[in-house]
Design a protein around this motif. Structure first.
Motif, PDB file in Angstrom:
ATOM      1  N   SER A  29      -7.675   5.272  -1.718  1.00  0.00           N
ATOM      2  CA  SER A  29      -6.108   5.066  -1.360  1.00  0.00           C
ATOM      3  C   SER A  29      -5.782   3.413  -1.828  1.00  0.00           C
ATOM      4  O   SER A  29      -6.550   2.663  -1.723  1.00  0.00           O
ATOM      5  CB  SER A  29      -5.843   5.429   0.038  1.00  0.00           C
ATOM      6  N   PHE A  30      -4.998   3.008  -1.830  1.00  0.00           N
ATOM      7  CA  PHE A  30      -4.559   1.908  -2.267  1.00  0.00           C
ATOM      8  C   PHE A  30      -3.106   1.208  -1.237  1.00  0.00           C
ATOM      9  O   PHE A  30      -3.226   2.478  -1.304  1.00  0.00           O
ATOM     10  CB  PHE A  30      -4.268   0.874  -3.407  1.00  0.00           C
ATOM     11  N   VAL A  31      -3.382   0.091  -1.514  1.00  0.00           N
ATOM     12  CA  VAL A  31      -1.860  -0.495  -0.821  1.00  0.00           C
ATOM     13  C   VAL A  31      -1.221  -1.471  -0.914  1.00  0.00           C
ATOM     14  O   VAL A  31      -1.735  -2.279  -2.163  1.00  0.00           O
ATOM     15  CB  VAL A  31      -2.352  -1.081   0.705  1.00  0.00           C
ATOM     16  N   ASP A  32      -0.207  -1.653  -1.576  1.00  0.00           N
ATOM     17  CA  ASP A  32       0.459  -2.589  -1.882  1.00  0.00           C
ATOM     18  C   ASP A  32       0.403  -3.796  -0.803  1.00  0.00           C
ATOM     19  O   ASP A  32      -0.162  -3.717  -0.157  1.00  0.00           O
ATOM     20  CB  ASP A  32       2.440  -2.698  -2.221  1.00  0.00           C
ATOM     21  N   GLN A  34       2.964  -5.632   0.898  1.00  0.00           N
ATOM     22  CA  GLN A  34       3.259  -5.239   2.164  1.00  0.00           C
ATOM     23  C   GLN A  34       2.643  -4.483   2.661  1.00  0.00           C
ATOM     24  O   GLN A  34       2.581  -4.878   4.651  1.00  0.00           O
ATOM     25  CB  GLN A  34       4.967  -4.659   1.931  1.00  0.00           C
ATOM     26  N   GLN A  35       1.851  -3.016   2.912  1.00  0.00           N
ATOM     27  CA  GLN A  35       1.327  -2.520   3.574  1.00  0.00           C
ATOM     28  C   GLN A  35       0.237  -3.440   4.415  1.00  0.00           C
ATOM     29  O   GLN A  35      -0.290  -3.764   4.747  1.00  0.00           O
ATOM     30  CB  GLN A  35       1.104  -1.644   3.092  1.00  0.00           C
ATOM     31  N   TYR A  36      -0.578  -4.149   2.558  1.00  0.00           N
ATOM     32  CA  TYR A  36      -1.919  -5.379   2.992  1.00  0.00           C
ATOM     33  C   TYR A  36      -1.347  -6.241   4.331  1.00  0.00           C
ATOM     34  O   TYR A  36      -2.060  -5.632   5.598  1.00  0.00           O
ATOM     35  CB  TYR A  36      -1.965  -5.627   1.767  1.00  0.00           C
ATOM     36  N   THR A  37      -0.411  -6.449   4.367  1.00  0.00           N
ATOM     37  CA  THR A  37       0.069  -7.591   5.193  1.00  0.00           C
ATOM     38  C   THR A  37       0.421  -6.691   6.676  1.00  0.00           C
ATOM     39  O   THR A  37      -0.032  -7.822   7.660  1.00  0.00           O
ATOM     40  CB  THR A  37       1.630  -8.108   4.760  1.00  0.00           C
ATOM     41  N   LYS A  38       0.911  -5.533   7.047  1.00  0.00           N
ATOM     42  CA  LYS A  38       1.355  -5.470   8.031  1.00  0.00           C
ATOM     43  C   LYS A  38      -0.571  -4.719   8.438  1.00  0.00           C
ATOM     44  O   LYS A  38      -0.717  -4.498  10.011  1.00  0.00           O
ATOM     45  CB  LYS A  38       1.847  -4.032   8.010  1.00  0.00           C
ATOM     46  N   ALA A  39      -0.813  -3.952   7.595  1.00  0.00           N
ATOM     47  CA  ALA A  39      -2.300  -3.820   8.394  1.00  0.00           C
ATOM     48  C   ALA A  39      -3.348  -5.192   8.182  1.00  0.00           C
ATOM     49  O   ALA A  39      -4.269  -5.002   9.514  1.00  0.00           O
ATOM     50  CB  ALA A  39      -3.386  -2.805   6.817  1.00  0.00           C
ATOM     51  N   LEU A  60      -2.914 -16.060   5.114  1.00  0.00           N
ATOM     52  CA  LEU A  60      -4.418 -15.485   4.990  1.00  0.00           C
ATOM     53  C   LEU A  60      -3.873 -14.123   3.189  1.00  0.00           C
ATOM     54  O   LEU A  60      -4.512 -13.613   3.272  1.00  0.00           O
ATOM     55  CB  LEU A  60      -4.284 -14.901   6.130  1.00  0.00           C
ATOM     56  N   ALA A  61      -2.382 -13.357   4.295  1.00  0.00           N
ATOM     57  CA  ALA A  61      -2.691 -12.221   3.552  1.00  0.00           C
ATOM     58  C   ALA A  61      -1.755 -12.408   1.769  1.00  0.00           C
ATOM     59  O   ALA A  61      -2.631 -11.480   1.146  1.00  0.00           O
ATOM     60  CB  ALA A  61      -1.175 -11.429   4.565  1.00  0.00           C
ATOM     61  N   ALA A  71      -4.298  -3.121  -3.461  1.00  0.00           N
ATOM     62  CA  ALA A  71      -5.785  -3.625  -2.970  1.00  0.00           C
ATOM     63  C   ALA A  71      -6.317  -2.056  -2.737  1.00  0.00           C
ATOM     64  O   ALA A  71      -5.235  -1.494  -1.897  1.00  0.00           O
ATOM     65  CB  ALA A  71      -5.696  -4.124  -1.982  1.00  0.00           C
ATOM     66  N   PRO A  72      -7.640  -1.870  -2.263  1.00  0.00           N
ATOM     67  CA  PRO A  72      -7.469  -0.728  -1.623  1.00  0.00           C
ATOM     68  C   PRO A  72      -7.283  -0.999   0.018  1.00  0.00           C
ATOM     69  O   PRO A  72      -7.674  -2.117   0.591  1.00  0.00           O
ATOM     70  CB  PRO A  72      -9.442  -1.200  -2.062  1.00  0.00           C
TER      71      PRO A  72
END
Length: 158
Positions: A29-32, A34-39, A60-61, A71-72
């Protein structure tokens, strides 16, 4: 002749074993961004940070994330582990410079007990962390300094 036949049968058996159907793995699964920053924000609370070495998660994000790509999922964990290692290596050195034995001892404890458990998929990285902690305990900060020089230059601390 028998050895050749046995070797040939063994090779056929190995190839046949490799040809058996393997269970399907889950698709990656991959994240965009916004999802990466939240994670990253969500997962950063799982880490402890030395005084004065808390990363600016927004920066950093932005710098480590996928930008317009993807990104994965879970890649933020690796970035946080690297950043946390930077924080503790720098925190240990900061404490040594100011003569704060209590903070230096606390940093060494994290360097010895926590950092080597990061990235179980990277045994070489774990070995490096163990060696770095062992040298630091002996008063040699060379491996920590090398790690910082190669991994921590672009980090922004709050």
């Amino acid at each position: 002749m028998e050895r050749q036949l046995i070797a040939a049968l063994a090779a056929v058996a190995l190839v046949a074993g490799c040809a058996t159907r393997q269970p399907a793995t889950a698709p990656a699964s991959f994240v965009d961004q916004q999802q990466y920053t939240k994670a990253m924000r969500d997962n950063s609370s799982a880490f402890t940070w030395p005084e004065g070495r808390t990363p600016d998660l927004t920066v950093l994000a932005e710098r480590s994330g996928p930008g317009p790509d993807e990104a994965p999922a879970g890649s933020e964990r690796i970035v946080l582990e690297i950043t946390n290692s930077c924080a503790w290596y720098l925190g240990w050195e900061d404490a040594r410079k100011r003569g704060d034995q209590s903070a230096a001892t606390a940093a060494l404890k994290v360097m010895d007990e926590v950092l080597p458990r990061f990235s179980p998929e990277d045994p070489d990285g774990q070995r490096y962390a163990r060696e770095t902690a062992a040298k630091a305990k002996a008063g040699d900060g060379s491996l920590a300094a090398d790690y910082v020089a190669n991994n921590c230059e672009s980090l922004v601390w709050k």
